[in-house]
Design an enzyme around this catalytic site. Structure first.
Site, PDB file in Angstrom:
ATOM      1  N   HIS A  54      -7.419   0.340  -6.382  1.00 49.34           N
ATOM      2  CA  HIS A  54      -7.601  -0.510  -5.196  1.00 49.34           C
ATOM      3  C   HIS A  54      -8.248  -1.833  -5.651  1.00 49.34           C
ATOM      4  O   HIS A  54      -9.422  -2.095  -5.375  1.00 49.34           O
ATOM      5  CB  HIS A  54      -8.482   0.228  -4.185  1.00 49.34           C
TER       6      HIS A  54
ATOM      7  N   ARG B 198       0.882  -1.181   0.000  1.00 50.12           N
ATOM      8  CA  ARG B 198       0.000   0.000   0.000  1.00 50.12           C
ATOM      9  C   ARG B 198       0.909   1.218   0.000  1.00 50.12           C
ATOM     10  O   ARG B 198       1.726   1.390   0.910  1.00 50.12           O
ATOM     11  CB  ARG B 198      -0.904  -0.003   1.233  1.00 50.12           C
TER      12      ARG B 198
ATOM     13  N   ARG C 265     -13.583  -8.980   2.107  1.00 48.45           N
ATOM     14  CA  ARG C 265     -12.177  -8.731   1.781  1.00 48.45           C
ATOM     15  C   ARG C 265     -11.341  -9.966   2.135  1.00 48.45           C
ATOM     16  O   ARG C 265     -10.458 -10.373   1.388  1.00 48.45           O
ATOM     17  CB  ARG C 265     -11.647  -7.506   2.558  1.00 48.45           C
TER      18      ARG C 265
ATOM     19  N   ASP D   7     -17.449   6.565  -1.707  1.00 48.83           N
ATOM     20  CA  ASP D   7     -16.211   6.493  -0.928  1.00 48.83           C
ATOM     21  C   ASP D   7     -15.930   7.898  -0.398  1.00 48.83           C
ATOM     22  O   ASP D   7     -16.575   8.871  -0.820  1.00 48.83           O
ATOM     23  CB  ASP D   7     -15.065   5.994  -1.841  1.00 48.83           C
TER      24      ASP D   7
ATOM     25  N   CYS E 195     -16.563   1.291   0.655  1.00 48.23           N
ATOM     26  CA  CYS E 195     -15.391   0.458   0.964  1.00 48.23           C
ATOM     27  C   CYS E 195     -14.946   0.609   2.413  1.00 48.23           C
ATOM     28  O   CYS E 195     -14.271  -0.256   2.939  1.00 48.23           O
ATOM     29  CB  CYS E 195     -14.252   0.811   0.017  1.00 48.23           C
TER      30      CYS E 195
ATOM     31  N   GLN F 208     -10.135  -4.356  -3.210  1.00 45.52           N
ATOM     32  CA  GLN F 208     -11.445  -3.868  -2.794  1.00 45.52           C
ATOM     33  C   GLN F 208     -12.483  -4.222  -3.868  1.00 45.52           C
ATOM     34  O   GLN F 208     -13.568  -4.738  -3.563  1.00 45.52           O
ATOM     35  CB  GLN F 208     -11.382  -2.345  -2.593  1.00 45.52           C
TER      36      GLN F 208
HETATM   37  N1  NVA Z   1     -10.127   6.388  -1.386  1.00 45.20           N
HETATM   38  C1  NVA Z   1      -9.742   6.024  -0.056  1.00 45.20           C
HETATM   39  C2  NVA Z   1      -9.935   4.554   0.160  1.00 45.20           C
HETATM   40  C3  NVA Z   1      -9.585   4.056   1.513  1.00 45.20           C
HETATM   41  C4  NVA Z   1      -9.750   2.595   1.652  1.00 45.20           C
HETATM   42  C5  NVA Z   1      -8.293   6.439   0.172  1.00 45.20           C
HETATM   43  O1  NVA Z   1      -7.464   6.244  -0.713  1.00 45.20           O
HETATM   44  O2  NVA Z   1      -7.996   6.968   1.250  1.00 45.20           O
HETATM   45  N1   CP Z   2     -11.317  -0.392   2.440  1.00 41.58           N
HETATM   46  C1   CP Z   2     -10.044  -0.404   2.862  1.00 41.58           C
HETATM   47  O1   CP Z   2      -9.103  -0.655   2.104  1.00 41.58           O
HETATM   48  O2   CP Z   2      -9.915  -0.145   4.186  1.00 41.58           O
HETATM   49  P1   CP Z   2      -8.536   0.078   4.982  1.00 41.58           P
HETATM   50  O3   CP Z   2      -7.993   1.403   4.571  1.00 41.58           O
HETATM   51  O4   CP Z   2      -8.950   0.033   6.417  1.00 41.58           O
HETATM   52  O5   CP Z   2      -7.609  -1.036   4.614  1.00 41.58           O
END
Ligand code: NVA
Ligand code: CP
Length: 308
Positions: A130, A103, A293, A225, A265, A133
């Site tokens: 992502h 990540r 997930r 989201d 998500c 997800q």
């Molecule tokens: N769009 C959000 C998703 C978090 C799971 C982010 O990137 O922070």
């Molecule tokens: N939806 C998701 O990826 O959540 P986290 O940021 O908690 O991993």
């Protein structure tokens, strides 16, 4: 050839079908108490440059349930945090482990890691995509609605990483997808074009509009989201102002199909992109989504590491 999962576009229609079937079997096996451990000699390195609750915990537990050994590292605990290149990191980690899950902020980092590592790389969220997800999301929709082909998903809000992978995933599954976003925060044009290309083969549609009512009309699934993703904090005030008309609330829900489900998500900012009433209401499947997930990532790991 190793298989990296960076966007979602790496998964074709037949492979998606197999992954969804495998997710179903793994979910059922877990609830029946049948845990096979095909990964007893496998290890995974998970690198997190941003916070995570669902992704980190579900991947760690997935690996453990499959009998493998996860090693979770924050990038600041690694030499990466002191300037070692992502490419050198990829080459070194490949000599220890069987798969790398990352990540990170820049999607470019995921690509560099995948091209330098000799083991598979899974994107656990970048600023652009992502995919894990989206896989769990398709599984959740299929579990509740049955066959995905011909269903319509409407995404309202920020055209972000989650939206991008969902566009690719929906088109691969033969679902129609409509995105409603203000012009400033529409999904990336190149991603939309890629989704359109996949949709053409699978005879489904992609629509990008700034009109929420058009997007949610006849939708089977409403999805949103956060308006301020990780890394976008400096734009928070502007985003909240510009995106306020794209909230999923009772009015928007009433414009979709009567039996539409609501997805997010998570983490959610209740009162911004979604009201608490809708998030906790009867149409919401957000916690099923979060649970899935785990099951979907187990299927993904089994497929990539070749034990399926
Ligand atoms: N769009 C959000 C998703 C978090 C799971 C982010 O990137 O922070
Ligand atoms: N939806 C998701 O990826 O959540 P986290 O940021 O908690 O991993």
């Amino acid at each position: 050839m190793k298989r990296d999962i960076l966007t979602f576009a790496e998964i074709n229609k037949d492979e998606l079908e197999q992954l969804l079937e495998s997710t179903d079997e793994l979910k059922e096996a877990l609830s029946d108490g049948h845990l096979e451990k095909p990964f007893k000699d496998k290890s995974a390195v998970l690198i997190f440059e941003k916070p995570s609750t669902r992704t980190r915990v579900s991947f760690e537990i997935a690996l453990w349930q499959l009998g493998g050994q996860p090693i979770v590292l924050n990038s600041t605990d690694m030499q990466l945090g002191r300037g070692e290149t992502i490419e050198d990191t990829g080459r070194v980690l490949s000599r220890y482990c069987d798969i790398i899950i990352i990540r990170t902020f820049k999607h470019e980092n995921v690509e560099k890691l995948a091209s330098s590592a000799s083991v598979p790389v899974i994107n656990a969220l970048s600023d652009m995509y992502h995919p894990c997800q989206a896989l769990a999301d398709l599984f959740t929709i299929r579990e509740i609605k049955g066959d995905l082909k011909g269903r319509k998903i409407a995404y309202t809000g920020d055209g972000n990483n989650v939206c991008h992978s969902l566009l690719l995933a929906a088109a691969t599954a033969g679902m129609d997808m409509a995105v409603a976003a203000p012009s400033r925060y529409m999904p990336d044009r190149k991603v939309v074009e890629k989704a359109e290309e996949i949709a053409l083969t699978n005879r489904c549609s992609v629509l990008v509009t700034d009109d929420v009512s058009l997007a949610v009309k006849e939708a089977d699934v409403l999805y949103t989201d956060v308006w301020v993703s990780m890394g976008d904090e400096e734009e928070a005030l502007d985003r909240i102002k510009v995106l306020k008309d794209y909230q999923i609330n009772e009015d928007v829900l009433s414009m979709a199909n009567e039996d539409a489900i609501v997805m997010h998500c998570m983490p959610a900012h209740r009162g911004e992109e979604i009201t608490s009433g809708v998030m906790d209401g009867q149409s919401s499947v957000v916690f099923e989504q979060a649970e899935n997930r785990l099951h979907a990532q187990k299927a993904l790991l089994k497929w990539i590491l070749g034990s399926d």
